[in-house]
Write an enzyme that holds these catalytic residues in place. Structure first.
Site, PDB file in Angstrom:
ATOM      1  CG  HIS A  56      -7.355   0.821  -3.473  1.00 28.65           C
ATOM      2  ND1 HIS A  56      -8.674   0.797  -3.077  1.00 28.65           N
ATOM      3  CD2 HIS A  56      -7.261   1.835  -4.379  1.00 28.65           C
ATOM      4  CE1 HIS A  56      -9.345   1.741  -3.737  1.00 28.65           C
ATOM      5  NE2 HIS A  56      -8.514   2.387  -4.515  1.00 28.65           N
ATOM      6  CG  HIS A  58      -6.084   5.013  -5.389  1.00 29.51           C
ATOM      7  ND1 HIS A  58      -6.873   4.451  -6.364  1.00 29.51           N
ATOM      8  CD2 HIS A  58      -4.818   5.035  -5.892  1.00 29.51           C
ATOM      9  CE1 HIS A  58      -6.119   4.144  -7.421  1.00 29.51           C
ATOM     10  NE2 HIS A  58      -4.876   4.480  -7.155  1.00 29.51           N
ATOM     11  CG  ASP A  60     -10.532   8.094  -3.676  1.00 30.12           C
ATOM     12  OD1 ASP A  60      -9.456   7.487  -3.857  1.00 30.12           O
ATOM     13  OD2 ASP A  60     -11.558   7.848  -4.343  1.00 30.12           O
ATOM     14  CG  HIS A  61     -10.294   4.132  -1.457  1.00 29.11           C
ATOM     15  ND1 HIS A  61     -11.368   3.291  -1.560  1.00 29.11           N
ATOM     16  CD2 HIS A  61     -10.258   4.851  -2.607  1.00 29.11           C
ATOM     17  CE1 HIS A  61     -11.960   3.478  -2.738  1.00 29.11           C
ATOM     18  NE2 HIS A  61     -11.304   4.415  -3.385  1.00 29.11           N
ATOM     19  CG  HIS A 114      -8.421   0.529  -8.891  1.00 29.48           C
ATOM     20  ND1 HIS A 114      -8.863   1.439  -9.817  1.00 29.48           N
ATOM     21  CD2 HIS A 114      -8.331   1.205  -7.716  1.00 29.48           C
ATOM     22  CE1 HIS A 114      -9.032   2.621  -9.224  1.00 29.48           C
ATOM     23  NE2 HIS A 114      -8.721   2.496  -7.944  1.00 29.48           N
ATOM     24  CG  ASP A 133     -11.992   2.523  -6.019  1.00 34.23           C
ATOM     25  OD1 ASP A 133     -13.077   2.589  -5.410  1.00 34.23           O
ATOM     26  OD2 ASP A 133     -11.211   3.482  -6.110  1.00 34.23           O
ATOM     27  CG  HIS A 171     -15.971   5.612  -6.133  1.00 37.78           C
ATOM     28  ND1 HIS A 171     -15.674   6.933  -5.875  1.00 37.78           N
ATOM     29  CD2 HIS A 171     -14.821   4.929  -5.975  1.00 37.78           C
ATOM     30  CE1 HIS A 171     -14.376   7.041  -5.589  1.00 37.78           C
ATOM     31  NE2 HIS A 171     -13.829   5.838  -5.638  1.00 37.78           N
TER      32      HIS A 171
HETATM   33 ZN   LIG Z   1      -8.968   3.772  -6.209  1.00 37.35          ZN
END
Ligand SMILES: [Zn+2]
Length: 243
Positions: A56, A58, A60-61, A114, A133, A171
């Protein structure tokens, strides 16, 4: 096992997964939050990264996408529905698509909620799933761009995978998730037993991911929610939970 899967912990609690397919020598990265530690780990092993797979959009990905691509010339695969939010994407995929890594194929599973276009990658032949996530050990992703009904549907898709499927989450949220899970299901003996193990592992500084589908069926209060309404209640309660 045809896949060698290396955990790279980055930021405060992200796991980037470096995946090497031995027969072809191909190497892929799932959700690189950052570039430097990923490039260092691949170089140290003598592996050349040829692909990035995003679950996805985001940051942090996807934050390491551009730098890894610049350094290696790799191709970047990710959700078609998030094409506009991942400007580095080369290949857009959706539910049911096969994504090749060397001689193996992963199937794309659409798991929106998400984020609106979130996907998972499932190597059925290897019993391995990268879920970003969406599913965590004893938890699920927050509902930023979707509904509890969508997440409930996602849980049905994921719990249908074979029980011994190894689930690679993005995570290390396990201990916090488990503390809430004990509140949601105080009489769940499998959950109580798992938390004793998890607390010991974390006290030793050990990771608790990957998990398995069987373990989540037994202990995950979101996978175990009996309706979208109950999942919604539990998600709201977890969002406000300080354990
Ligand atoms: Zn995420």
């Amino acid at each position: 096992m045809a896949l060698e899967i290396i955990r790279i912990p980055v930021l405060s609690d992200n796991y980037v997964w470096l995946v090497h397919e031995a027969a072809s020598g191909e190497t892929m990265v799932v959700d690189p939050a950052v570039a430097a530690p990923v490039l260092e780990e691949a170089n140290r092993r003598g592996w050349k990264i040829s692909q990035i797979w995003n679950t996805h959009w985001h940051p942090d990905h996807t934050g390491g996408n551009a730098e890894i691509k610049a350094a290696t010339g790799c191709t970047i695969t990710g959700p078609a529905a998030e094409f506009e939010r991942i400007p580095t994407l080369d290949i857009q995929v959706a539910e049911g698509d096969a994504v090749p890594l060397g001689g193996l194929d992963a199937e794309v599973i659409a798991v929106p909620a998400h984020t609106a276009g979130h996907i998972a990658y499932h190597f059925a032949s290897e019993g391995v799933a990268f879920v970003g996530d969406t599913l965590f050990a004893m938890g699920c992703g927050r509902l930023f761009e979707g509904t509890a009904a969508q997440m409930f549907s996602n849980m049905r898709k994921l719990e249908a995978l074979p029980g011994d499927t190894r689930v690679y989450c993005a995570h290390e949220y396990t201990q916090s998730n488990g503390r809430y899970a004990l509140v949601a299901e105080p009489d769940n003996a499998a959950l109580a037993a798992r938390m004793i193990d998890v607390d010991a592992m974390r006290a030793r500084g050990e990771p608790t991911v990957p998990t398995t589908i069987a373990l989540e069926r037994a202990t995950n209060p979101f996978m175990r929610a009996n309706s979208a309404a109950q999942l919604a209640e539990r998600r709201t309660a977890k969002d406000g939970f300080r354990g």
